[in-house]
Design a protein around this motif. Structure first.
Motif, mmCIF file in Angstrom:
data_model
loop_
_atom_site.group_PDB
_atom_site.id
_atom_site.type_symbol
_atom_site.label_atom_id
_atom_site.label_comp_id
_atom_site.label_asym_id
_atom_site.label_seq_id
_atom_site.Cartn_x
_atom_site.Cartn_y
_atom_site.Cartn_z
ATOM 1 N N LEU A 52 0.841 -1.564 0.101
ATOM 2 C CA LEU A 52 -0.130 -0.423 -0.133
ATOM 3 C C LEU A 52 0.759 0.931 0.011
ATOM 4 O O LEU A 52 1.555 1.023 1.225
ATOM 5 N N ARG A 53 0.441 1.979 -0.900
ATOM 6 C CA ARG A 53 1.744 3.629 -0.874
ATOM 7 C C ARG A 53 0.715 4.605 0.009
ATOM 8 O O ARG A 53 -0.276 4.693 -0.478
ATOM 9 N N LEU A 54 1.662 5.052 0.442
ATOM 10 C CA LEU A 54 1.363 5.969 1.396
ATOM 11 C C LEU A 54 1.843 7.632 1.465
ATOM 12 O O LEU A 54 3.173 7.339 1.987
ATOM 13 N N GLY A 57 4.012 9.638 4.069
ATOM 14 C CA GLY A 57 4.198 7.709 4.954
ATOM 15 C C GLY A 57 2.830 8.086 6.360
ATOM 16 O O GLY A 57 2.850 7.848 7.464
ATOM 17 N N LEU A 59 -0.401 8.646 7.654
ATOM 18 C CA LEU A 59 -2.621 7.653 8.496
ATOM 19 C C LEU A 59 -2.960 8.531 8.868
ATOM 20 O O LEU A 59 -2.296 8.700 10.025
ATOM 21 N N GLN A 63 -7.520 5.607 9.245
ATOM 22 C CA GLN A 63 -6.586 5.179 8.165
ATOM 23 C C GLN A 63 -6.051 3.761 9.011
ATOM 24 O O GLN A 63 -5.967 2.798 8.315
ATOM 25 N N ASN A 86 5.416 2.784 2.644
ATOM 26 C CA ASN A 86 4.796 2.203 3.168
ATOM 27 C C ASN A 86 4.391 1.094 3.762
ATOM 28 O O ASN A 86 5.535 0.562 4.190
ATOM 29 N N LEU A 109 -7.654 5.112 1.409
ATOM 30 C CA LEU A 109 -6.978 4.877 0.427
ATOM 31 C C LEU A 109 -6.037 5.220 -1.185
ATOM 32 O O LEU A 109 -4.885 4.503 -1.369
ATOM 33 N N GLU A 116 -2.254 3.634 -8.453
ATOM 34 C CA GLU A 116 -1.645 3.232 -6.821
ATOM 35 C C GLU A 116 -0.240 2.807 -6.690
ATOM 36 O O GLU A 116 -0.119 2.896 -5.147
ATOM 37 N N ASP A 145 0.503 14.805 -4.892
ATOM 38 C CA ASP A 145 -0.001 13.197 -4.578
ATOM 39 C C ASP A 145 -1.856 13.575 -5.874
ATOM 40 O O ASP A 145 -2.078 12.799 -6.512
ATOM 41 N N ARG A 329 3.264 8.725 11.163
ATOM 42 C CA ARG A 329 3.349 8.847 9.930
ATOM 43 C C ARG A 329 5.004 7.711 10.541
ATOM 44 O O ARG A 329 5.469 7.834 11.418
#
Length: 458
Positions: A52-54, A57, A59, A63, A86, A109, A116, A145, A329
């Motif tokens: 999962l790309r974040l 970093g 969240l 999430q 990630n 997300l 993605e 993003d 983070r």
């Protein structure tokens, strides 16, 4: 778009690999990259894997809770942190793709299924928390993003292409990204392509950086990535990353980026280092950043930094990080930061995390010790590197093979998946419980990114 079946490859997320000194990667890529994603799962020996790309970093609390639920219900009950901030879920059933996608959509997300795998954005983890730095890279990350997900061209980027947004302290600028934004104290931002960066080591390729106003930085990063796609297409190599470009293409990349920025109405300034830079030129980051423990913020709150052993968290450990109803983070050094805590709450949480087995002390022998998945999760691995690393830590007072305190990375095979940048001890399994051990040096000089010639087998 329904998730595809697991792809029959088995790779951990790896950091950028530099070309060997004296050679430029100009081989033709005959296929697209096989990096897994949240929709394109891949098959490992322990089940399907989702990455999962974040971006940056980051969240939210909700999430992070959803990821814990997904790991518990669909996976092996763990969350693995990667070298790009990630998250990977392992041990997934091959038929769970639809349910996982629904969970991720519900938590916002998956803003764009088509993009993605290309949302690889790292940012200075402490930006806005410790009073240092010169740019709002969290804002840049959100805007970049959005721009990525709105760009049809960006869908052509490899799942390995990396953006790094550095607030001027030089931490993520040392990661050898394909496009780096480096904040300066004069209110401008250096835009650097991979061919410019010392970490990439393309021989004889050194072109000037460019600077743009901070307000234009996210758009400049996207345009630089789109120019890379054009240059890579013209080279005929199918390059996935800037470091894969032939020398001639790399030499012209920054000029092409400058032309594109100017055409888009973005003011372009000379990119000399200058005394007003927020930090000196990027240098290798030899140890996890930031150090574990409490980090005071100017507003009186405390950010808490912790590292899971070998970058792997149980669902119980992950949920412990969420007990203060804060977001998280994740760092490119496989660490976690809990921001915005009251001092008393930070002290209490620090004790709980220590008891739960997370690294919270800068003197811990676990700090800087990393490993790939190894056996039994990876079919190519020649050893259970996680177990071997744990046994070595139990026997050592500090990480390193000779008391030098360098980070140590354990690899199950010669591919060295996920190996860190910078100076480190490189342990590579050769089978039958034996490892080749060498010291990997990354000195920013013309012959950097070499492992020492001397290696021993143990």
């Amino acid at each position: 778009m329904p998730p595809t079946s697991p792809t029959p490859v088995n790779r951990d997320e790896a950091t950028a690999r530099a070309p060997s000194p004296g050679a430029v990667r100009d081989a033709v890529r005959a296929r697209s990259d096989a990096c897994p994603g949240a929709l394109r799962l891949h098959a490992a020996d322990d089940g399907a894997l989702a990455r999962l790309r974040l971006p940056a970093g980051v969240l939210t609390h909700r999430q992070a809770q959803v990821l814990a639920d997904a790991a518990e219900r669909l996976g092996d009950g763990h969350l693995d942190l990667t070298s790009r901030g990630n998250v990977q879920l392992r041990g997934l059933d091959a038929g769970c793709g639809g349910e996982l996608a629904a969970l991720l959509h519900g938590a916002d997300l998956l803003p764009s299924e088509a993009h993605e795998r290309v949302r690889n954005i790292v940012a200075s983890p402490l930006a806005g928390l410790d009073g240092l730095g010169a740019g709002d890279v969290q804002l840049w990350a959100r805007r970049l993003d959005e721009l990525l997900c709105a760009s049809d061209a960006a869908t052509g980027l490899s799942g390995r292409f990396l953006f790094a947004l550095d607030d001027g302290r030089g931490d993520v600028a040392a990661l050898g990204a394909d496009v780096t934004l480096l904040a300066r104290r004069d209110g401008t931002v250096t835009v650097r392509t991979g061919a410019n960066h010392p970490a990439v080591r393309v021989p004889d390729v050194r072109v000037p950086d460019v600077r743009v106003p901070a307000a234009d930085a996210p758009r400049a990063a996207l345009l630089a990535a789109e120019v890379f796609l054009t240059v890579a297409g013209a080279s005929g190599t199918g390059a996935w990353r800037v470091q894969d470009l032939p020398a001639e293409s790399a030499r012209g990349l920054t000029a092409a980026v400058t032309e594109r920025l100017t055409a888009a109405g973005i003011p372009v300034l000379p990119g000399d280092a200058g005394s007003d830079a927020a930090a000196p030129g990027p240098a290798p980051t030899p140890a996890p950043t930031p150090a574990p423990g409490p980090i005071p913020s100017p507003d009186g709150t405390v950010a808490l930094s912790a590292y899971p052993r070998l970058g792997r968290l149980s669902v119980a450990q992950w949920r412990l990080l969420l007990t203060e109803d804060r977001g998280l983070r994740l760092t490119p050094w496989r660490g976690v930061i809990v921001p915005g805590l009251a001092p008393a709450a930070a002290a209490g949480l620090l004790g709980h995390l220590r008891t739960a087995g997370l690294v919270t002390d800068p003197g811990s022998p676990w700090l800087g010790v990393g490993a790939c998945t190894g056996r039994p999760g990876c079919a190519k691995a020649l050893a259970d590197v996680r177990a071997d690393a744990a046994a070595a830590v139990a026997e050592a007072a500090a990480p390193g093979v000779d008391g030098n305190g360098l980070p140590v990375y354990w690899s199950g095979c010669a591919r060295r998946c996920g190996r860190p940048r910078g100076d480190h001890v490189d342990r590579v399994a050769t089978g039958e419980g034996r490892y080749t051990v060498s010291v990997h040096r990354h000195d920013n000089g013309p012959n950097a990114d070499n492992a020492d010639n001397a290696a021993v087998t143990r």
